[in-house]
Design an enzyme around this catalytic site. Structure first.
Site, short mmCIF file in Angstrom:
data_model
loop_
_atom_site.label_atom_id
_atom_site.label_comp_id
_atom_site.label_asym_id
_atom_site.label_seq_id
_atom_site.Cartn_x
_atom_site.Cartn_y
_atom_site.Cartn_z
N GLU A 165 7.44 3.46 4.22
CA GLU A 165 7.83 4.64 5.00
C GLU A 165 9.29 5.07 4.84
OE1 GLU A 165 8.39 1.03 7.87
OE2 GLU A 165 7.00 1.62 6.29
N HIS A 171 -0.28 6.61 8.78
CA HIS A 171 0.50 5.41 9.12
C HIS A 171 1.97 5.59 8.78
CE1 HIS A 171 0.82 0.89 9.44
NE2 HIS A 171 1.86 1.12 8.67
N GLU A 172 2.23 6.03 7.54
CA GLU A 172 3.63 6.12 7.09
C GLU A 172 4.39 7.23 7.79
OE1 GLU A 172 4.55 3.62 5.59
OE2 GLU A 172 2.61 2.89 4.91
N GLY A 207 0.85 -1.18 0.00
CA GLY A 207 0.00 0.00 0.00
C GLY A 207 0.89 1.23 0.00
N ALA A 208 1.92 1.20 0.86
CA ALA A 208 2.87 2.32 0.95
C ALA A 208 4.08 1.85 1.74
CB ALA A 208 2.21 3.52 1.64
N GLU A 240 4.73 -2.01 13.11
CA GLU A 240 3.48 -2.02 12.36
C GLU A 240 2.25 -1.91 13.24
OE1 GLU A 240 3.62 -1.31 9.53
OE2 GLU A 240 5.61 -1.91 8.90
#
Length: 934
Positions: free
Chosen positions: A336, A369-370, A333-334, A392
């Site tokens: 960091e 989140h990231e 999804g992504a 996570e």
């Protein structure tokens, strides 16, 4: 990294942010913690050790498997000077590494990680001494290592390691890889991008690719002069490359000390929007050329989020800039990467006119989140992958805190319960689950723990811990942890120590019971009235999806228990720590007419079984809405789970569901919808599937009539989500007025008379396809081809599987593997077919078996394979199918998906048992409720 995790069946979304429930075609909003969100494709190499001389000759093979060992500590890096020159035509790259290293004890070899890279020359120069050329490079393929041999011992002290090497810009969405895009003129081009977590930096340059071996990085990229070049830090120099006038050399500032998996570089064509956060950090969102406007929403979220985290942690963001960039071909999804966060296009780009409400919410969560990882993961990093859950689970919890701060109107914490908490409970009730903390050795084992246990259970137990400690002490402990371990590595125990010191509570003892053993308890509650007091008898035992654990040596947990009453459902009357199998609690001044609720806010990570009298007294609180929405949701979800486990009758749950007819809350309906989807999927194996569709129509019609098709003045985000959910549910279940209106609006949309609002597209597309023919499918494929925005393409891809005719199902499956669908999205097209009908499930499973080699090679055995397997087979409900699935994967091994295969087989057997046990009773009930009164 954000994973695209669905609830029980990842990513069979029927609309943008929704993923299926266990074995169901029904969608639920997924906020995945990052959702959703992060997965990577990795190879598990099972080759032999190959010995190559410095001249490049193969000097023999030794077939050998050995236990995994981490890198030796006799040489470690201090600084990587790295220059890379990618070739965007031939898909190769040249690299030069000059690493400042420290030799801690004399050795004549250096062991590093290296995969899919050819070393041309290597040398070592001790500080102030003569350069020594390496005489051999021994590649250990299985362990993804190379040993550089030197003719004499390298002495203790500092030195420079120089390596020239070449590699491939692969098409596997990992390491240093190529990503395909099309220019506005229709020309196909490629960008060069990276995805290193967990263990793929070694595919871009030889390195010490373990999270605890941190160093600084000085990165230079030699790239075409008309391309954008980005890395973790800001550009400090850009000059013509002397050997080719079409190239430039771009030099980046020195990074802070960091782990290899967080290094990133991107070379391609992009536009950007820019702003500054209130604390002076330059924030840019990079988009495909011509789509800069679509970066504005993420830019707004990011500029609000950085100061929020700085304030929450009391630690400033340590880099001068942060870039967020949309990558066309992206498995996760992504991701960091420090200062350069990479995203799928659908997790970053928002079109003001054509993006739906759930997409905005998804982007806000993924950005939250990231950016949380910039502190929790990047500044302080887990010591080894065993502690991945810390990264996570924490980011998956705090992304909600951040979104709640930025968008209070989203009611995001109620959505957390539906999206993360219940998903984790479902998975963790299986015998094939695993503890939050898993000992990881070989890199190939890392993939298996990027799952809903690390993310969603991790987030859920941190939420429970935060509630147990209180926000003030939690923040104090977090600040101490980040300051103590900044630019270093830490383990789970280090965090517990800091939180224990801040709160004075036995954090390590309590949390150890939740992270070191798998599963969770069911809390069994009974009551007795004594005068003005209520006496509660509370006990715990392990909850299993197949029923309660009745064996010897039953595990137990230290369970924070909260209790409220009808006097004030939002106020916790009593908190206790249940640290034994059972206890008795006295609630003073609780009259016989009051109800008592355990776990208000649905924060504790457990299921509850009330005595029948306690449950009866709670039901009016569902009808009159005096129970909080999150508790109405939790009560229904617990009972549904108990029915699947055979502890109560499914008919009792159907009766409870009918009490939700006045329900106004989107998330409560969403969870209810998901569980009805599970039942609908289960009953597709019977001859009374139509009766459950009628039940769904009856339940959803009143709220559908109340909402109507068009948004009203004063409505907000949640109204838009609820309308899409209800119309999609009614349309799919064959509600005639909904179907007719959907067809009318679809015709107007296609003819250009009246464009469908983004929030209505998924339900309309789903409805017309479910009840459509080949002309409908052709129209939808045409819309897909014309769509300029990836969100719209994905929206269509995820509902194509709803088509019913067998020949059209085959057409959709063939389309899934065509050039029209991006590689990472093939999985959701196949999953959509499997989740839509009994026929679709059979066809999808056959298609996966027939095309296994191509699919496995495409994803290199990584997490996308796990998701594909789950989406395809999880909905079967016949014992023999579990044996067939098991047998297929014994002869077609997928090592990174071994646990997933076990979980799917377990779910199939559970479904079969459930069906045998309750099908007749459900059928009788559905017939009775329609029978005229005698």
């Amino acid at each position: 990294m954000l994973l695209l995790l669905g609830r029980r069946v990842p990513l069979s979304f029927a609309h943008r942010l929704t993923s299926c429930c266990p074995s169901s075609s029904e969608s639920r909003p997924v906020l995945l913690s990052s959702v959703l969100i992060k997965l990577r494709a990795r190879t598990r190499v099972t080759h032999s050790t190959v010995f190559v001389s410095a001249a490049g000759q193969n000097t023999g093979t030794m077939p050998e498997r050995r236990p995994f060992v981490r890198l030796p500590t006799d040489v470690y890096p201090v600084n990587y000077g790295l220059c890379l020159k990618p070739d965007l035509i031939d898909f190769t790259f040249e690299g030069k590494l000059e690493a400042l290293v420290e030799v801690t004890q004399a050795t004549n070899q250096i062991v590093m990680n290296c995969a899919d890279i050819d070393i041309i020359t290597a040398s070592f120069a001790p500080q102030g001494g003569e350069e020594i050329n390496a005489t051999g490079f021994n590649y250990q393929n299985e362990d993804e290592k190379v040993t550089l041999s030197f003719p004499s011992a390298l002495q203790k002290g500092s030195g420079t390691l120089k390596i020239d090497f070449v590699g491939e810009l692969n098409d596997k969405m990992k390491g240093f890889y190529r990503s395909k895009y099309t220019t506005s003129a229709g020309e196909v081009r490629y960008a060069a991008v990276t995805q290193f977590e967990a263990t793929d930096a070694r595919r871009a340059f030889p390195c010490w690719d373990e999270p605890a071996i941190k160093a600084t990085f000085d990165i230079s990229l030699i790239v075409p002069k008309d391309r954008v070049a980005l890395s973790n830090m800001n550009v400090i120099d850009r000059k013509p490359y002397p050997e080719d006038e079409n190239l430039v050399e771009v030099k980046f500032a020195t990074t802070p000390i960091m782990s290899t998996y967080l290094v990133a570089f991107v070379i391609g064509e992009y536009d950007y929007v820019e702003s500054q956060s209130s604390d002076g950090i330059t924030v840019r969102v990079y988009t495909p050329v011509g789509k800069a406007e679509q970066g504005k929403f993420a830019l707004e979220v990011a500029t609000k989020t950085l100061p929020f985290y700085k304030d929450y942690f009391s630690v400033p963001y340590p880099l001068p800039k942060i870039d967020l960039i949309a990558i066309a071909d992206f498995a996760a999804g992504a991701m960091e990467n420090w200062g350069l966060v990479t995203y799928r296009e659908t997790a970053l780009l928002i079109d003001p006119k054509n993006s739906c409400s759930s997409s905005r919410q998804w982007v806000a969560l993924v950005v939250g989140h990231e950016l949380a990882h910039q502190w929790f993961g990047n500044l302080v990093t887990m010591e080894w992958w065993t502690h991945l859950w810390l990264n996570e689970g924490f980011a998956s919890w705090i992304e909600y805190l951040c979104v709640d701060h930025c968008f209070p109107e989203y009611d995001i914490w109620t959505q957390f319960v539906s999206a993360d908490y219940t998903r984790a409970l479902d998975l963790d009730a299986l015998d094939s689950s695993h503890p939050i903390e898993v000992n990881v050795g070989h890199p190939s084992e890392v993939d298996e723990i990027f799952d809903a246990i690390s993310y969603s259970k991790g987030a859920s137990v941190i939420r429970m811990l935060h509630n147990y400690i209180g926000d003030e002490d939690f923040r104090k402990g977090m600040n101490a942890y980040l300051l103590k371990f900044q630019h270093k590595n830490a383990s789970t125990e280090d965090l517990w120590d800091c939180l224990q010191q801040a709160s004075g509570k036995p954090i390590a003892a309590v949390m150890g019971s939740w992270t070191k053993q798998m599963g969770f308890p069911i809390i069994v509650v009974d009551q007795e009235q004594q005068g003005d007091d209520r006496i509660l008898k509370i006990s715990q035992k392990k909850f299993c999806a197949s029923g309660p654990h009745n064996g010897e040596d039953c595990p137990s947990w230290m369970v924070p228990i909260s209790i409220c009453t009808s006097e004030d459902p939002k106020y916790t009357k009593l908190k206790v720590l249940l640290d034994r199998p059972e206890t008795t609690i006295t609630l003073n001044s609780v009259g016989p007419d009051q109800w008592v609720k355990i776990n208000p806010g649905t924060v504790g990570f457990y299921r509850i079984q009330y005595s029948s009298t306690m449950l009866e007294s709670l039901l009016p609180g569902v009808r009159d809405l005096s129970l909080q929405p999150v508790d109405r949701l939790g009560l229904q979800n617990d009972l549904f789970s108990l029915s699947r486990a055979g502890m109560i009758s499914t008919v009792d749950v159907l009766k409870l569901m009918e009490a939700f007819v006045n329900e106004p809350n989107y998330t409560v309906w969403s969870d209810l919808s998901c569980n009805l989807g599970v039942l609908s999927s289960l009953l597709s194996h019977t001859d009374f599937h139509e009766e459950i569709q009628e039940f769904i129509r009856d339940l959803f019609t009143p709220i559908g009539l109340e909402l109507g098709w068009d948004s009203k003045p004063g409505e907000g985000h949640l109204d838009a989500l609820l309308r899409g959910l209800v119309l999609g549910k009614l349309g799919k279940a064959g509600h005639k007025p909904t179907l007719e209106e959907a067809r009318r609006r679809f015709r107007d949309h296609v003819d250009g008379k009246q464009v469908l609002p983004a929030d209505l597209r998924s339900p309309v597309y789903l409805t017309v396809l479910k009840h459509g023919d080949s002309a409908t499918l052709d129209t939808m494929l045409k819309l897909h081809k014309q769509a300029d925005m990836q969100e719209e393409k994905n929206r269509i891809e995820r509902v194509l599987g709803a088509i019913s005719a067998p020949d059209l199902i085959q057409k959709v499956l063939t389309f899934a593997l065509s050039e029209e669908v991006r590689p990472q999205d093939t999985v959701s097209v196949i999953g959509g077919v499997a989740g839509s009908s009994k026929q679709g499930r059979k066809a999808a499973w056959k298609f996966v078996k027939d095309n296994w080699e191509e699919l496995y090679n495409r994803y290199q055995g990584g997490f996308l394979i796990s998701r594909l397997i789950k989406l395809t087979v999880d909905g079967f409900a016949i014992d023999k199918m579990a044996a067939e699935v098991k047998s297929f994967f014994e002869s077609h091994p997928a090592p990174a998906a071994e646990r997933m295969v076990q979980q799917c087989c377990e779910n199939i057997l559970l479904n079969a048992t459930w069906l045998k046990r309750d099908a007749d009773d459900i059928h009788q009930y559905l017939l009775q409720r329609k029978a005229p009164p005698v």
